[in-house]
Design a protein around this motif. Sequence first.
Motif, PDB file in Angstrom:
ATOM      1  N   ASP A  24       0.817  -1.221   0.000  1.00  0.00           N
ATOM      2  CA  ASP A  24       0.000   0.000   0.000  1.00  0.00           C
ATOM      3  C   ASP A  24       0.849   1.268   0.000  1.00  0.00           C
ATOM      4  OD1 ASP A  24      -2.086  -1.750   0.318  1.00  0.00           O
ATOM      5  OD2 ASP A  24      -2.064  -1.592   2.509  1.00  0.00           O
ATOM      6  N   GLN A  25       2.063   1.185   0.519  1.00  0.00           N
ATOM      7  CA  GLN A  25       2.797   2.426   0.794  1.00  0.00           C
ATOM      8  C   GLN A  25       4.104   2.605   0.034  1.00  0.00           C
ATOM      9  OE1 GLN A  25       2.726   3.939   4.856  1.00  0.00           O
ATOM     10  NE2 GLN A  25       2.144   1.891   5.501  1.00  0.00           N
ATOM     11  N   LYS A  26       4.526   1.610  -0.737  1.00  0.00           N
ATOM     12  CA  LYS A  26       5.824   1.714  -1.429  1.00  0.00           C
ATOM     13  C   LYS A  26       5.850   2.949  -2.337  1.00  0.00           C
ATOM     14  CE  LYS A  26       4.178  -1.183  -5.119  1.00  0.00           C
ATOM     15  NZ  LYS A  26       4.073  -2.483  -5.730  1.00  0.00           N
ATOM     16  N   CYS A  27       7.046   3.437  -2.631  1.00  0.00           N
ATOM     17  CA  CYS A  27       7.178   4.636  -3.463  1.00  0.00           C
ATOM     18  C   CYS A  27       7.551   4.310  -4.902  1.00  0.00           C
ATOM     19  CB  CYS A  27       8.254   5.544  -2.880  1.00  0.00           C
ATOM     20  SG  CYS A  27       7.791   6.275  -1.328  1.00  0.00           S
ATOM     21  N   ALA A  28       8.415   3.330  -5.091  1.00  0.00           N
ATOM     22  CA  ALA A  28       8.933   3.050  -6.436  1.00  0.00           C
ATOM     23  C   ALA A  28       7.999   2.094  -7.185  1.00  0.00           C
ATOM     24  CB  ALA A  28      10.327   2.450  -6.331  1.00  0.00           C
ATOM     25  N   ILE A  29       8.212   2.038  -8.518  1.00  0.00           N
ATOM     26  CA  ILE A  29       7.448   1.099  -9.361  1.00  0.00           C
ATOM     27  C   ILE A  29       8.354  -0.097  -9.627  1.00  0.00           C
ATOM     28  CG2 ILE A  29       6.432   0.806 -11.674  1.00  0.00           C
ATOM     29  CD1 ILE A  29       5.914   3.931 -11.493  1.00  0.00           C
ATOM     30  N   LEU A 141      14.385  -1.510  -3.710  1.00  0.00           N
ATOM     31  CA  LEU A 141      13.697  -2.218  -2.617  1.00  0.00           C
ATOM     32  C   LEU A 141      14.287  -1.834  -1.257  1.00  0.00           C
ATOM     33  CD1 LEU A 141      11.521  -4.369  -2.027  1.00  0.00           C
ATOM     34  CD2 LEU A 141      13.333  -6.099  -2.158  1.00  0.00           C
ATOM     35  N   LEU A 142      15.605  -1.766  -1.189  1.00  0.00           N
ATOM     36  CA  LEU A 142      16.262  -1.424   0.086  1.00  0.00           C
ATOM     37  C   LEU A 142      15.863  -0.022   0.547  1.00  0.00           C
ATOM     38  CD1 LEU A 142      19.803  -2.854  -0.722  1.00  0.00           C
ATOM     39  CD2 LEU A 142      18.340  -3.634   1.154  1.00  0.00           C
ATOM     40  N   VAL A 143      15.873   0.940  -0.385  1.00  0.00           N
ATOM     41  CA  VAL A 143      15.554   2.328  -0.001  1.00  0.00           C
ATOM     42  C   VAL A 143      14.071   2.448   0.352  1.00  0.00           C
ATOM     43  CG1 VAL A 143      15.536   4.734  -0.765  1.00  0.00           C
ATOM     44  CG2 VAL A 143      17.466   3.261  -1.342  1.00  0.00           C
ATOM     45  N   ASP A 144      13.209   1.777  -0.414  1.00  0.00           N
ATOM     46  CA  ASP A 144      11.771   1.822  -0.114  1.00  0.00           C
ATOM     47  C   ASP A 144      11.507   1.244   1.282  1.00  0.00           C
ATOM     48  OD1 ASP A 144       9.594   2.872  -1.401  1.00  0.00           O
ATOM     49  OD2 ASP A 144       9.354   1.237  -2.824  1.00  0.00           O
ATOM     50  N   VAL A 145      12.114   0.102   1.566  1.00  0.00           N
ATOM     51  CA  VAL A 145      11.894  -0.583   2.854  1.00  0.00           C
ATOM     52  C   VAL A 145      12.345   0.310   4.010  1.00  0.00           C
ATOM     53  CG1 VAL A 145      12.819  -2.468   4.278  1.00  0.00           C
ATOM     54  CG2 VAL A 145      11.877  -2.961   2.016  1.00  0.00           C
ATOM     55  N   LEU A 146      13.541   0.895   3.880  1.00  0.00           N
ATOM     56  CA  LEU A 146      14.050   1.697   5.008  1.00  0.00           C
ATOM     57  C   LEU A 146      13.312   3.022   5.137  1.00  0.00           C
ATOM     58  CD1 LEU A 146      17.883   1.053   5.155  1.00  0.00           C
ATOM     59  CD2 LEU A 146      16.023  -0.067   6.386  1.00  0.00           C
ATOM     60  N   PHE A 169      17.612   9.059  -8.772  1.00  0.00           N
ATOM     61  CA  PHE A 169      17.222   7.783  -8.149  1.00  0.00           C
ATOM     62  C   PHE A 169      16.494   8.040  -6.826  1.00  0.00           C
ATOM     63  CE2 PHE A 169      18.388   4.425  -5.053  1.00  0.00           C
ATOM     64  CZ  PHE A 169      17.707   3.356  -5.633  1.00  0.00           C
ATOM     65  N   TYR A 170      17.092   8.831  -5.946  1.00  0.00           N
ATOM     66  CA  TYR A 170      16.473   9.041  -4.629  1.00  0.00           C
ATOM     67  C   TYR A 170      15.207   9.899  -4.710  1.00  0.00           C
ATOM     68  CZ  TYR A 170      20.365   6.599  -2.550  1.00  0.00           C
ATOM     69  OH  TYR A 170      21.268   5.623  -2.210  1.00  0.00           O
TER      70      TYR A 170
END
Length: 191
Positions: A24-29, A141-146, A169-170
């Motif tokens: 529901d909350q992830k930022c990237a595609i 995935l790592l950046v989205d998770v953190l 990227f960020y």
Amino acid sequence: MSTNGVEDIYLFDPELLHDLEFEDQKCAIYKPEINPTDPGERLALRPLCISDFDKGYLSLLTHLTKVGDISQEQFEERFQMMKTQPSLYYTVVIEDTATNQVVGSATLVKEMHFIRQCASRGRIEDVVVNSSYQGKQLGKLLVDVLTLLSKKVGCYKVSLECLDKMVPFYSKFGYVKEEGQNYMCRRYIPK
Ligand code: 16G
């Protein structure tokens, strides 16, 4: 969790990664879709473990910067110091379960402050993916998770430092260069 009959030690509670409401909350595609519980074929995402010394964690970090010659004893001492700071250090890794090697990692540091009613802020640090595993969306995935984790553990903001070429990227995760704000640094050893 047990490795070779010896009980392993997580840096933080792995349940925190399962309760992120990532879908529901992830930022990237993501194409194809991946998520923290299913990061890709033969890959697993989890907190850093003390056994990761033997799974190439330190050599992975050399893809980012200088690491130095760190003994197992030094690694374990630092790991335990980080673990005993309650809820301040969140290092996640991605392991290739076929080779038992750590192939990606990033760290969220939660800093405590007095400002803003004793608020905490997050910093995303040491984002690194083994170059052989690039193109598998693991950095995203790592950046989205953190980033999601920083909100979940109560940070009022989260920030990071990066090279100019990494700004696009960020930006995908909602990070912006704040107007009038500069990152300043004084180094005591050469870059
Ligand atoms: C990158 C890292 C930063 C790390 C630094 C190390 C990210 C987003 N940024 O800027 O966390 O501290 O590299 O470089 O991962 P240094 O060894 O030259 O300080």
